[in-house]
Motif scaffolding. Structure first.
Motif, PDB file in Angstrom:
ATOM      1  N   LEU A  43      28.637  -5.592  12.072  1.00 32.71           N
ATOM      2  CA  LEU A  43      27.635  -6.611  11.783  1.00 32.71           C
ATOM      3  C   LEU A  43      28.210  -7.732  10.918  1.00 32.71           C
ATOM      4  O   LEU A  43      27.899  -8.914  11.122  1.00 32.71           O
ATOM      5  CB  LEU A  43      26.422  -5.980  11.097  1.00 32.71           C
ATOM      6  CG  LEU A  43      25.549  -5.096  11.984  1.00 32.71           C
ATOM      7  CD1 LEU A  43      24.497  -4.374  11.149  1.00 32.71           C
ATOM      8  CD2 LEU A  43      24.867  -5.915  13.075  1.00 32.71           C
ATOM      9  N   GLU A  44      29.050  -7.370   9.968  1.00 26.91           N
ATOM     10  CA  GLU A  44      29.651  -8.388   9.098  1.00 26.91           C
ATOM     11  C   GLU A  44      30.507  -9.371   9.899  1.00 26.91           C
ATOM     12  O   GLU A  44      30.574 -10.557   9.573  1.00 26.91           O
ATOM     13  CB  GLU A  44      30.472  -7.717   8.004  1.00 26.91           C
ATOM     14  CG  GLU A  44      29.600  -7.072   6.931  1.00 26.91           C
ATOM     15  CD  GLU A  44      30.415  -6.429   5.823  1.00 26.91           C
ATOM     16  OE1 GLU A  44      31.660  -6.591   5.852  1.00 26.91           O
ATOM     17  OE2 GLU A  44      29.818  -5.774   4.954  1.00 26.91           O
ATOM     18  N   ARG A  45      31.143  -8.905  10.941  1.00 23.34           N
ATOM     19  CA  ARG A  45      31.929  -9.794  11.794  1.00 23.34           C
ATOM     20  C   ARG A  45      31.041 -10.846  12.458  1.00 23.34           C
ATOM     21  O   ARG A  45      31.517 -11.918  12.840  1.00 23.34           O
ATOM     22  CB  ARG A  45      32.670  -8.998  12.868  1.00 23.34           C
ATOM     23  CG  ARG A  45      33.707  -8.035  12.324  1.00 23.34           C
ATOM     24  CD  ARG A  45      34.386  -7.286  13.457  1.00 23.34           C
ATOM     25  NE  ARG A  45      35.247  -6.218  12.961  1.00 23.34           N
ATOM     26  CZ  ARG A  45      35.929  -5.393  13.736  1.00 23.34           C
ATOM     27  NH1 ARG A  45      35.859  -5.533  15.065  1.00 23.34           N
ATOM     28  NH2 ARG A  45      36.679  -4.442  13.227  1.00 23.34           N
ATOM     29  N   ALA A  46      29.750 -10.497  12.626  1.00 23.81           N
ATOM     30  CA  ALA A  46      28.795 -11.425  13.240  1.00 23.81           C
ATOM     31  C   ALA A  46      27.981 -12.172  12.192  1.00 23.81           C
ATOM     32  O   ALA A  46      27.014 -12.856  12.527  1.00 23.81           O
ATOM     33  CB  ALA A  46      27.861 -10.659  14.176  1.00 23.81           C
ATOM     34  N   GLY A  47      28.361 -12.042  10.923  1.00 24.79           N
ATOM     35  CA  GLY A  47      27.652 -12.735   9.857  1.00 24.79           C
ATOM     36  C   GLY A  47      26.380 -12.051   9.412  1.00 24.79           C
ATOM     37  O   GLY A  47      25.529 -12.670   8.759  1.00 24.79           O
ATOM     38  N   LEU A  48      26.243 -10.764   9.721  1.00 25.19           N
ATOM     39  CA  LEU A  48      25.059  -9.995   9.344  1.00 25.19           C
ATOM     40  C   LEU A  48      25.478  -8.807   8.482  1.00 25.19           C
ATOM     41  O   LEU A  48      26.655  -8.575   8.243  1.00 25.19           O
ATOM     42  CB  LEU A  48      24.314  -9.506  10.595  1.00 25.19           C
ATOM     43  CG  LEU A  48      23.821 -10.582  11.564  1.00 25.19           C
ATOM     44  CD1 LEU A  48      23.249  -9.940  12.816  1.00 25.19           C
ATOM     45  CD2 LEU A  48      22.781 -11.460  10.897  1.00 25.19           C
ATOM     46  N   THR A  49      24.483  -8.045   8.026  1.00 26.33           N
ATOM     47  CA  THR A  49      24.722  -6.821   7.268  1.00 26.33           C
ATOM     48  C   THR A  49      23.796  -5.733   7.778  1.00 26.33           C
ATOM     49  O   THR A  49      22.923  -5.979   8.618  1.00 26.33           O
ATOM     50  CB  THR A  49      24.459  -7.029   5.762  1.00 26.33           C
ATOM     51  OG1 THR A  49      23.034  -7.163   5.563  1.00 26.33           O
ATOM     52  CG2 THR A  49      25.167  -8.269   5.227  1.00 26.33           C
ATOM     53  N   LEU A  50      23.962  -4.533   7.261  1.00 26.63           N
ATOM     54  CA  LEU A  50      23.033  -3.451   7.613  1.00 26.63           C
ATOM     55  C   LEU A  50      21.608  -3.763   7.160  1.00 26.63           C
ATOM     56  O   LEU A  50      20.658  -3.180   7.671  1.00 26.63           O
ATOM     57  CB  LEU A  50      23.499  -2.130   7.009  1.00 26.63           C
ATOM     58  CG  LEU A  50      24.668  -1.446   7.718  1.00 26.63           C
ATOM     59  CD1 LEU A  50      25.145  -0.238   6.906  1.00 26.63           C
ATOM     60  CD2 LEU A  50      24.275  -1.015   9.129  1.00 26.63           C
TER      61      LEU A  50
END
Length: 342
Positions: A134-141
């Protein structure tokens, strides 16, 4: 939009090619092609696992090597002896800002199983790995709207120990909204010794808790419903009394389907929606009750109406509560002009 397909005879490669051809034909009937496919769901049976790499090769031929895939190991398919069923998904009105991760398994970059024999450690690894993706896509858990996990019957005794892992890693957002969740048990998973696999979906939209007042969720690390953008993501539902938490209608699949879909409709009504707003349902029926599955079909058609979307359905070994025979994962879409709060 979803296209699906399966085949009952031939090698895994032959069956995969036929299943993909059938799924693509359904998309083409709607004016869509393989270039519109944004994700893939493959239900592979336990019996078909040994030859599953052949299906992965077909997928790469048809859709390219980078197609995102959710690989769900199932005991069997409903009314089919095929080892594989394929669903091709394209973006719809509610998919803006939604990210479906490939199935996360506890296998490291070297191909080695992580923490053999330790269910909680494997569960943590899968969630942390999902967080990395998710971090690679600019998101988090903290953006997760659903976490559907698949484990084995032996994990029942320790499943509750995942609570502290979920509490530590999930719900870090405005409002501390935990994702919806579901838990399905299969006799085995992708590789020997594997105890869990997790499918994670996240959204870039703000998350809103949708709960009609079921107090059982006050202390849990998952929510009955999460509104993100126009989509209502929901936990898995089974025949549970939401007040007493007692399992209902032990041994009666039809009555359990009635209670399960009744709870889904109750949540939808609280959200200002009805059965016509459902866009997808996934049904897992315990294999020992498969002979009675027609009762689920009858209940679904009566409660949801003939216009309800065709469900995805598969057989599992069992569910987290041994009394349960059916669990349903539903998703709904708010109307374009909806301005209410969940």
């Amino acid at each position: 939009m979803t296209g699906s397909g399966s085949m009952q005879h031939g090698s895994m490669e032959q069956q995969a090619r036929t299943a993909y051809a059938a799924a693509l034909a359904r998309l083409e009937a709607s004016g869509l092609g393989p270039e519109h496919v944004t994700r893939v769901t493959e239900n592979v049976t336990v019996a078909g696992l040994a030859e599953y790499p052949d299906a992965a090769g077909v997928r790469a031929d048809v859709l390219g090597p980078d197609a995102g895939v959710s690989t769900v190991v199932v005991e069997g398919l409903i009314d089919s002896d095929a080892p594989l069923a394929v669903e091709l998904h394209t973006d719809g009105p509610g998919d803006d800002g939604v990210l479906h991760l490939p199935t996360v398994v506890p296998v490291d970059e070297h191909g080695d199983l992580v923490a053999p024999g330790d269910f909680v450690a494997q569960y943590r690894y899968c969630l942390e790995r999902a967080g990395d993706l998710l971090e690679r896509a600019g998101l988090t858990l903290g953006h997760a709207v659903t976490t559907y996990d698949y484990s084995t019957p032996d994990t029942r005794a320790v499943y509750r120990k995942t609570h502290h892992v979920r509490k530590e890693l999930l719900g870090h957002n405005d409002g501390t909204v935990y994702p919806g969740a579901g838990g399905i048990l299969m006799s085995r998973l992708h590789v020997p010794g594997q105890l869990v696999a997790i499918d994670v979906t996240a959204s870039r939209h703000p998350l809103e808790l949708v709960n009609p007042g079921w107090s059982r969720y006050d202390t849990l690390t998952y929510a009955p419903g999460v509104k993100a953008g126009r989509t209502l993501f929901m936990s898995g539902f089974a025949a549970l009394d939401m007040e007493t938490q007692a399992a209902l209608h032990e041994g009666d699949l039809g009555a359990q389907a009635e209670a399960t879909y009744g709870a889904i409709l109750h949540l939808l009504a609280h959200a200002g929606l009805g059965p016509e707003h459902l866009v997808h349902t996934v049904e897992y029926c315990v294999a020992s009750a498969a002979a009675d599955f027609k009762e689920v079909l009858e209940v679904r058609e009566r409660l949801l109406g003939p216009g309800a979307p065709a469900p995805s359905a598969a057989l599992c070994d069992c569910l987290l509560r041994p009394e349960f025979l059916l669990e349903v994962f539903p998703t709904a879409l708010y109307p374009a002009d909806h301005e209410g709060q969940g």
